[in-house]
Design an enzyme around this catalytic site. Structure first.
Site, mmCIF file in Angstrom:
data_model
loop_
_atom_site.group_PDB
_atom_site.id
_atom_site.type_symbol
_atom_site.label_atom_id
_atom_site.label_comp_id
_atom_site.label_asym_id
_atom_site.label_seq_id
_atom_site.Cartn_x
_atom_site.Cartn_y
_atom_site.Cartn_z
ATOM 1 N N CYS A 100 0.967 -1.204 -0.145
ATOM 2 C CA CYS A 100 0.030 -0.018 -0.223
ATOM 3 C C CYS A 100 0.792 1.337 0.085
ATOM 4 O O CYS A 100 1.886 1.222 0.623
ATOM 5 C CB CYS A 100 -0.908 0.051 1.201
ATOM 6 N N CYS A 152 -0.808 5.138 6.764
ATOM 7 C CA CYS A 152 -1.639 5.202 7.977
ATOM 8 C C CYS A 152 -0.890 4.610 9.259
ATOM 9 O O CYS A 152 -0.337 3.256 9.038
ATOM 10 C CB CYS A 152 -3.101 4.463 7.853
ATOM 11 N N CYS A 202 -20.159 -6.690 0.985
ATOM 12 C CA CYS A 202 -19.549 -5.225 1.364
ATOM 13 C C CYS A 202 -17.966 -4.920 0.550
ATOM 14 O O CYS A 202 -17.358 -5.997 0.536
ATOM 15 C CB CYS A 202 -19.452 -5.121 2.652
ATOM 16 N N CYS A 217 -21.030 1.821 5.499
ATOM 17 C CA CYS A 217 -20.484 1.269 6.730
ATOM 18 C C CYS A 217 -19.161 2.098 7.259
ATOM 19 O O CYS A 217 -18.154 2.424 6.207
ATOM 20 C CB CYS A 217 -20.100 -0.348 6.387
ATOM 21 N N ARG A 238 -20.630 -3.006 15.150
ATOM 22 C CA ARG A 238 -20.104 -4.183 15.145
ATOM 23 C C ARG A 238 -18.541 -4.384 15.841
ATOM 24 O O ARG A 238 -17.855 -3.056 15.658
ATOM 25 C CB ARG A 238 -19.512 -4.491 13.569
ATOM 26 N N CYS A 243 -16.867 -9.389 3.534
ATOM 27 C CA CYS A 243 -16.320 -7.944 3.332
ATOM 28 C C CYS A 243 -15.305 -8.221 2.546
ATOM 29 O O CYS A 243 -14.213 -8.727 2.873
ATOM 30 C CB CYS A 243 -16.000 -7.258 4.558
ATOM 31 N N CYS A 284 -1.567 0.758 10.364
ATOM 32 C CA CYS A 284 -1.782 -0.351 9.555
ATOM 33 C C CYS A 284 -0.572 -1.036 9.407
ATOM 34 O O CYS A 284 0.537 -0.392 8.700
ATOM 35 C CB CYS A 284 -2.358 0.294 8.304
#
Length: 407
Positions: free
Chosen positions: A65, A69, A142, A202, A272, A109, A72
C-alpha cells in the site's frame, strides 16, 4: 443513576445524547461498569433483540500500500512481516468466502489495500462479487477498496455490491497525526459517494491510538452525521513494525465503555465489534455482545482472530443467537429507508458511514468531565495491564495461502 436512565430513554427514542452525556459514559468508574453495560444492553435489545450478525473478511490484496496510515500493518514501508500478495482471482476469493459463509456469516467483506481502486480494479472486484453471489444465494457483499473516484460506487452497486466500508478512524482534529497521504475530508467524501450510489454505508473508528475522550466522542458524532447503517468499532492491534506498535492503552473495561458510548449515540445502527476484540476485551468478549450486535468471524486482514468455533460457542453461551440469512439486520424504519433513517434529523438517532479497512485497530484516555461518572464524579485513569503481545499473531492461513482459513 439519572445519567443511565436518561441515556436509555433517549436510545429507545433514537434521540441524540448530549456531548456531556457521551463523555460521562467514558468517565464512569469500574464500580459502575456493569450498570453501564446493562443500560446500553436495553437499547441494543430494543432494536436488535438477541441477534448477532456474523461478517467474514476476505483480503483480496494484501500489503503493497502507498498510504502511510500509522495503525496499519500494510502501510508504506511496513516491516511487519505480513502476507503480501496481489489480487486474488474471483474463484479464489469465492472459495475463501465460502468458508466464512459455512461458519454462519451472512455478509462477506471484500477488502483490498491501496489508496483506492482503478477502474480495472473495479472490474476485478465486480467479477469477484458475481462469483460469490452465483455460489451463495442471499449473501450480502460489502466492498472496502479505499477512496472512490466518481462513478465507481455506482459501478460496484450495479455489480451487486450491497454495502461499502470506509472508516473515519479518528477525529478530524487528530487525523493528520495518524495519516499524511490523504485527508479526513477524503474519507468523508468516499462515504458520501457510497451513500449517493445507493450502497449501504459502513463507517467506523479505531480506538486505542492515544486519542482523548473528546476525540472518541468527536468521531462518533461525525459518524452520526454521515448516517451509516453499520459502525465498526476497531481496537488498535499494535503490530510490531508499525509506528503505533507501543500504543497499548486499552483495558477490557475501557473497551466496554467505548462500545456503550457508541451504542447510546448510535442506538439503531449495526454496531460491530471489529479488529482487536480478542487482544483487548479478552475474556470480557461475551459482555460486549450486550452492546454490539455484530462481529467478524475468524481472522482479520493481516492478523489472526479467535477460532470461528469459539466465536459461535461464545455467542451461544452468552444467550445470544446467530442472525440468519433470512432475517433483516436493521430495524424496519432503517431497512425500508434504503440505508437512511437514523441520522441527525429531528428526534433521530445516529448515523455514519465507513471507510478504508474493515480490519482491526485501538485507543486511550479516560478523562474527567463535568458531571463525569454515573454518580457525578470523574473516574480515575484505569490501570493498563502489561502489553499482551502474545495475543497478536500475523495471519498465515486463508486467503493468499495454501492453508485452510479460520472460520
Amino acid at each position: 443513576m439519572d445519567l443511565l436512565n436518561t441515556l436509555v430513554d433517549k436510545g429507545l427514542r433514537r434521540e441524540l445524547p448530549t456531548r456531556e452525556e457521551a463523555l460521562a459514559v467514558l468517565a464512569t468508574s469500574d464500580d459502575d461498569l456493569l450498570d453501564v453495560v446493562a443500560a446500553a444492553g436495553k437499547v441494543r435489545r430494543h432494536w436488535f433483540g438477541r441477534r448477532v450478525k456474523l461478517n467474514y473478511l476476505v483480503n483480496l490484496k494484501s500489503g503493497l500500500c502507498p498510504e502511510d496510515c500509522s495503525y496499519c500493518s500494510q502501510r508504506l514501508g511496513s516491516t511487519t512481516g505480513i502476507l503480501k500478495y496481489t489480487w486474488l482471482k474471483p474463484e479464489e476469493a469465492s472459495q475463501a468466502a465460502a468458508a466464512g459463509l459455512a461458519g454462519g456469516a451472512k455478509r462477506v467483506c471484500l477488502v483490498a489495500s491501496g489508496r483506492g481502486p482503478t477502474d480495472r480494479d473495479v472490474d476485478r472486484v465486480s467479477k469477484t462479487i458475481k462469483a460469490i453471489k452465483d455460489e451463495n444465494e442471499g449473501v450480502e457483499v460489502c466492498a472496502c477498496l479505499g477512496l472512490l473516484s466518481d462513478g465507481q460506487a455506482e459501478r460496484l452497486r450495479e455489480a451487486g455490491a450491497d454495502a461499502y466500508n470506509h472508516n473515519l478512524n479518528t477525529s478530524e482534529a487528530t487525523y493528520g497525526e495518524i495519516t499524511s497521504t490523504h485527508t479526513y475530508a477524503d474519507r468523508v467524501d468516499t462515504v458520501n459517494k457510497a451513500h449517493a450510489a445507493g450502497l449501504s454505508a459502513c463507517s467506523g473508528l479505531i480506538a486505542g491510538m492515544g486519542e482523548s475522550d473528546e476525540d472518541l466522542v468527536d468521531v462518533v458524532y461525525s459518524l452520526r452525521e454521515l448516517d451509516p447503517d453499520s459502525v465498526p468499532v476497531n481496537f488498535l492491534i499494535p503490530v510490531e513494525g508499525t509506528p503505533l506498535a507501543k500504543e497499548w492503552n486499552l483495558t477490557p473495561q475501557r473497551c466496554l465503555r467505548i462500545l456503550a458510548m457508541v451504542r447510546f449515540v448510535c442506538p439503531d445502527v449495526e454496531v460491530r465489534i471489529a479488529g482487536g476484540r480478542e487482544v483487548h476485551l479478552r475474556t470480557m468478549q461475551p459482555l460486549a455482545l450486550h452492546l454490539a450486535n455484530s462481529i467478524f468471524l475468524g481472522d482479520y486482514l493481516t492478523t489472526e482472530g479467535q477460532a470461528g468455533k469459539a466465536d459461535l460457542e461464545m455467542i451461544a453461551d452468552a444467550g445470544f443467537e446467530v442472525e440468519g440469512a433470512d432475517q433483516v439486520t436493521l430495524p424496519e424504519h432503517r431497512a425500508t429507508a434504503g440505508g437512511g433513517g437514523c441520522g441527525s434529523h429531528a428526534s433521530a438517532g445516529c448515523g455514519s458511514e465507513e471507510g478504508a479497512g474493515c480490519g482491526g485497530h485501538d485507543g486511550v484516555g479516560c478523562g474527567s468531565h463535568e458531571g463525569g461518572g454515573v454518580c457525578g464524579t470523574a473516574a480515575a485513569a484505569p490501570a493498563v495491564t502489561e502489553p499482551r503481545t502474545d495475543l497478536v499473531a500475523v495471519r498465515r492461513r486463508g486467503a493468499g495461502t495454501d492453508l485452510a482459513p479460520n472460520a
